[in-house]
Design a protein around this motif. Sequence first.
Motif, PDB file in Angstrom:
ATOM      1  N   ARG A  56      55.969  26.040   5.861  1.00 31.28           N
ATOM      2  CA  ARG A  56      57.199  26.548   6.496  1.00 31.28           C
ATOM      3  C   ARG A  56      56.903  27.082   7.893  1.00 31.28           C
ATOM      4  N   ALA A  57      55.829  27.878   8.010  1.00 31.56           N
ATOM      5  CA  ALA A  57      55.485  28.462   9.306  1.00 31.56           C
ATOM      6  C   ALA A  57      55.107  27.388  10.323  1.00 31.56           C
ATOM      7  N   ARG A  58      54.351  26.386   9.883  1.00 35.33           N
ATOM      8  CA  ARG A  58      53.925  25.315  10.782  1.00 35.33           C
ATOM      9  C   ARG A  58      55.111  24.481  11.257  1.00 35.33           C
ATOM     10  N   ALA A  59      56.072  24.224  10.350  1.00 34.03           N
ATOM     11  CA  ALA A  59      57.251  23.456  10.736  1.00 34.03           C
ATOM     12  C   ALA A  59      58.024  24.151  11.850  1.00 34.03           C
ATOM     13  N   VAL A  60      58.180  25.464  11.716  1.00 37.85           N
ATOM     14  CA  VAL A  60      58.910  26.236  12.731  1.00 37.85           C
ATOM     15  C   VAL A  60      58.104  26.325  14.022  1.00 37.85           C
ATOM     16  N   ASP A  61      56.823  26.616  13.899  1.00 41.87           N
ATOM     17  CA  ASP A  61      55.973  26.811  15.080  1.00 41.87           C
ATOM     18  C   ASP A  61      55.772  25.524  15.857  1.00 41.87           C
ATOM     19  N   ARG A  62      55.533  24.415  15.156  1.00 45.08           N
ATOM     20  CA  ARG A  62      55.245  23.136  15.827  1.00 45.08           C
ATOM     21  C   ARG A  62      56.504  22.320  16.084  1.00 45.08           C
ATOM     22  N   GLN A  63      57.644  22.786  15.574  1.00 51.93           N
ATOM     23  CA  GLN A  63      58.889  22.013  15.682  1.00 51.93           C
ATOM     24  C   GLN A  63      58.678  20.592  15.173  1.00 51.93           C
ATOM     25  N   ALA A  64      58.156  20.538  13.956  1.00 49.82           N
ATOM     26  CA  ALA A  64      57.884  19.258  13.286  1.00 49.82           C
ATOM     27  C   ALA A  64      58.284  19.395  11.834  1.00 49.82           C
ATOM     28  N   GLU A  65      58.394  18.269  11.159  1.00 53.50           N
ATOM     29  CA  GLU A  65      58.574  18.323   9.713  1.00 53.50           C
ATOM     30  C   GLU A  65      57.202  18.409   9.057  1.00 53.50           C
ATOM     31  N   VAL A  66      57.102  19.236   8.033  1.00 49.08           N
ATOM     32  CA  VAL A  66      55.840  19.383   7.306  1.00 49.08           C
ATOM     33  C   VAL A  66      56.109  19.099   5.833  1.00 49.08           C
ATOM     34  N   TRP A  67      55.341  18.171   5.284  1.00 47.35           N
ATOM     35  CA  TRP A  67      55.516  17.721   3.903  1.00 47.35           C
ATOM     36  C   TRP A  67      54.437  18.319   3.011  1.00 47.35           C
ATOM     37  N   LEU A  68      54.850  18.974   1.947  1.00 47.92           N
ATOM     38  CA  LEU A  68      53.920  19.376   0.893  1.00 47.92           C
ATOM     39  C   LEU A  68      54.147  18.406  -0.258  1.00 47.92           C
ATOM     40  N   ILE A  69      53.189  17.490  -0.446  1.00 52.43           N
ATOM     41  CA  ILE A  69      53.328  16.408  -1.422  1.00 52.43           C
ATOM     42  C   ILE A  69      52.572  16.786  -2.689  1.00 52.43           C
ATOM     43  N   ILE A  70      53.256  16.721  -3.817  1.00 51.95           N
ATOM     44  CA  ILE A  70      52.693  17.131  -5.106  1.00 51.95           C
ATOM     45  C   ILE A  70      52.483  15.916  -6.004  1.00 51.95           C
ATOM     46  N   TYR A  71      51.289  15.797  -6.546  1.00 47.86           N
ATOM     47  CA  TYR A  71      50.972  14.828  -7.601  1.00 47.86           C
ATOM     48  C   TYR A  71      50.526  15.645  -8.818  1.00 47.86           C
ATOM     49  N   PRO A  72      51.361  15.810  -9.830  1.00 47.59           N
ATOM     50  CA  PRO A  72      51.029  16.753 -10.901  1.00 47.59           C
ATOM     51  C   PRO A  72      49.989  16.300 -11.912  1.00 47.59           C
ATOM     52  N   ASP A  73      49.559  15.017 -11.895  1.00 46.04           N
ATOM     53  CA  ASP A  73      48.601  14.623 -12.939  1.00 46.04           C
ATOM     54  C   ASP A  73      47.560  13.598 -12.491  1.00 46.04           C
ATOM     55  N   ILE A  74      47.281  13.478 -11.194  1.00 47.62           N
ATOM     56  CA  ILE A  74      46.238  12.552 -10.759  1.00 47.62           C
ATOM     57  C   ILE A  74      44.866  13.228 -10.798  1.00 47.62           C
ATOM     58  N   ASP A  75      43.803  12.397 -10.815  1.00 49.12           N
ATOM     59  CA  ASP A  75      42.458  12.923 -10.633  1.00 49.12           C
ATOM     60  C   ASP A  75      42.060  12.729  -9.167  1.00 49.12           C
TER      61      ASP A  75
END
Length: 235
Positions: A56-75
């Motif tokens: 969230r902070a990086r998106a506001v500071d850099r004026q970019a979209e920041v993606w937090l991508i979740i994979y709940p069961d990969i190795d």
Amino acid sequence: MSRRSERGLTMLELSVVLAIIGVLAALSFATYERLSVRTGPQNAAADLSGALSEARARAVDRQAEVWLIIYPDIDDQGVAGQGSGGWFLVEDRRRDFGSTSAPPAGHLRYATFTPPGAVEPSPDQGSLVDAIYMDDYTRRSVRFGSTGQLVWDGVFAGLAPSACSFCTGTPRRGAIVFREDGSARLVDGAGTTFVPTGAGAVQRAGSLGLVSSDGQHEFLFAVSGPAGFVDSRSR
């Protein structure tokens, strides 16, 4: 000076000293490993909480979209259903990571993002800020999941605990996309905006969960869009 001190240690004495050092080292390592197993879930929860704040902070500071991508069961090889899960933080300066059009040479799309190999955007597109695999914590002491024993109250009362409520597909995945104004949207495995069901804040929230391998510790996270507000619970 005595003749004994002049000749130094005998082989027997040296062997005893080395044996004592070996025992002490083994005990220290065992103690450290037990401590690491106990603190692994707390460390993982702190890392995920930090990633949400950083995104969230990086998106506001850099004026970019920041993606937090979740994979709940990969190795750590990206194999679905074989691991404890992982997450990746991607800064999208061009705001085209989620596009369905063909990317320029060297650019990634959410559709082509594939751990562990294809995770690094080109420098002019953005950057891979962080990549964490739950299996890297000592003895796989934590995974994405929920026991159902920890529930939400307050504004998120009624939000179902989940490893990742917006993750779909094979491998299962989803993303929280933070925008330049601090707001957020949820994206499912296919890249479609995920719209939760429910009333009030629950209707706009996604749920993430971490649980220790022994089931004794659990951590829940709720992310509400469009405000981008993040809340957490633990036991």
